[in-house]
Design a protein around this motif. Structure first.
Motif, short mmCIF file in Angstrom:
data_model
loop_
_atom_site.label_atom_id
_atom_site.label_comp_id
_atom_site.label_asym_id
_atom_site.label_seq_id
_atom_site.Cartn_x
_atom_site.Cartn_y
_atom_site.Cartn_z
N GLN A 287 0.82 -1.21 0.00
CA GLN A 287 0.00 0.00 0.00
C GLN A 287 0.85 1.26 0.00
O GLN A 287 0.54 2.22 -0.67
CB GLN A 287 -0.94 0.01 1.21
N TRP A 288 1.92 1.25 0.80
CA TRP A 288 2.84 2.37 0.84
C TRP A 288 4.17 1.94 1.43
O TRP A 288 4.27 0.90 2.06
CB TRP A 288 2.29 3.58 1.59
N GLU A 289 5.17 2.76 1.16
CA GLU A 289 6.47 2.61 1.81
C GLU A 289 6.87 3.97 2.35
O GLU A 289 6.56 5.00 1.75
CB GLU A 289 7.53 2.10 0.84
N LEU A 290 7.51 3.96 3.48
CA LEU A 290 8.00 5.19 4.10
C LEU A 290 9.49 5.05 4.31
O LEU A 290 9.94 4.26 5.13
CB LEU A 290 7.29 5.43 5.43
N LYS A 291 10.26 5.78 3.51
CA LYS A 291 11.71 5.90 3.73
C LYS A 291 11.89 7.14 4.59
O LYS A 291 11.58 8.25 4.16
CB LYS A 291 12.46 6.06 2.41
N TRP A 292 12.39 6.93 5.82
CA TRP A 292 12.47 8.05 6.76
C TRP A 292 13.36 9.14 6.19
O TRP A 292 14.47 8.88 5.74
CB TRP A 292 13.03 7.57 8.10
N GLY A 293 12.86 10.37 6.20
CA GLY A 293 13.61 11.50 5.67
C GLY A 293 13.42 11.71 4.17
O GLY A 293 14.03 12.59 3.60
N GLY A 294 12.57 10.89 3.53
CA GLY A 294 12.34 11.02 2.09
C GLY A 294 13.59 10.69 1.31
O GLY A 294 14.19 9.64 1.50
N GLU A 295 14.00 11.59 0.44
CA GLU A 295 15.21 11.37 -0.37
C GLU A 295 16.48 11.75 0.37
O GLU A 295 17.58 11.49 -0.10
CB GLU A 295 15.10 12.13 -1.69
N GLN A 296 16.34 12.40 1.52
CA GLN A 296 17.51 12.76 2.34
C GLN A 296 18.01 11.49 3.03
O GLN A 296 17.24 10.71 3.58
CB GLN A 296 17.10 13.80 3.38
N TRP A 297 19.32 11.27 3.02
CA TRP A 297 19.88 10.09 3.65
C TRP A 297 19.87 10.24 5.16
O TRP A 297 20.40 11.19 5.72
CB TRP A 297 21.31 9.86 3.16
#
Length: 187
Positions: A110-120
């Protein structure tokens, strides 16, 4: 069973280096399992959910994190069955950036959440609980104020929105992570 006798055993064919990380019993007596694939080939399935019936026969197998080409080494560390019978995987992208993935009851992402978006952001979610109001808390690790990894908490919504994060012990330790949140029960 309750006497520790094997009722059934099932071997799921998978690529080499796969590890069954979690198995949860669902309300209907069926099972949901999560496999992690340890290998450097980003083309392979990294996180796989497997639904088994009460006899251990596979009903479906679904790979997660297959469409995002920025993630090539994702690891799932924890599998939570949510209050609405969806499946939440906590882990990292292999970068490592904290990663949370929600799949519905059929295993469809349904969704994925990479913490910080594109910021590493360095860290990972190791164990997640759901609060009754549709908010999730995940214990893990992240770089804290001192610039060293420390135990942390990530807070996010049922829709996959990043809400907050914080280091638990500030600069009082030089390295670590936290998992005791798994014993938390919402009242």
């Amino acid at each position: 069973n309750a006497c520790y006798r094997v009722e059934w055993c099932k071997i799921i064919a998978s690529p080499s280096y796969s590890v069954g990380s979690y198995v949860r019993v669902l309300a209907d007596g069926s099972y949901i399992g999560m496999m992690r694939y340890y290998h450097l080939n980003g083309e392979e399935l990294r996180i796989t959910l497997i639904k088994l019936d009460e006899s251990g026969e596979p009903e479906w197998v679904q790979g997660l994190i297959q469409e995002d080409t920025t993630i090539n080494n994702a690891e799932g560390y924890h599998l939570l069955v949510t209050s609405d019978t969806n499946f939440l995987v906590s882990g990292d992208t292999g970068g490592p950036t904290p990663l949370f993935v929600l799949a519905d009851s059929a295993g469809e992402q349904q969704w994925e959440l990479k913490w910080g978006g594109e910021q590493w952001i360095w860290g990972g979610g190791f164990c997640t609980v759901e609060k009754g109001n549709g908010v999730f808390y995940s214990a893990g690790t992240m770089f804290c104020e001192s610039g060293t990894p420390g135990p942390s908490i990530y807070k996010f919504s049922i829709e996959g929105g990043q809400l907050d994060d914080f280091c638990l012990l500030g600069d009082t330790i030089s390295y670590g992570w936290a998992q005791p949140i798994c014993t938390y029960h919402d009242s």
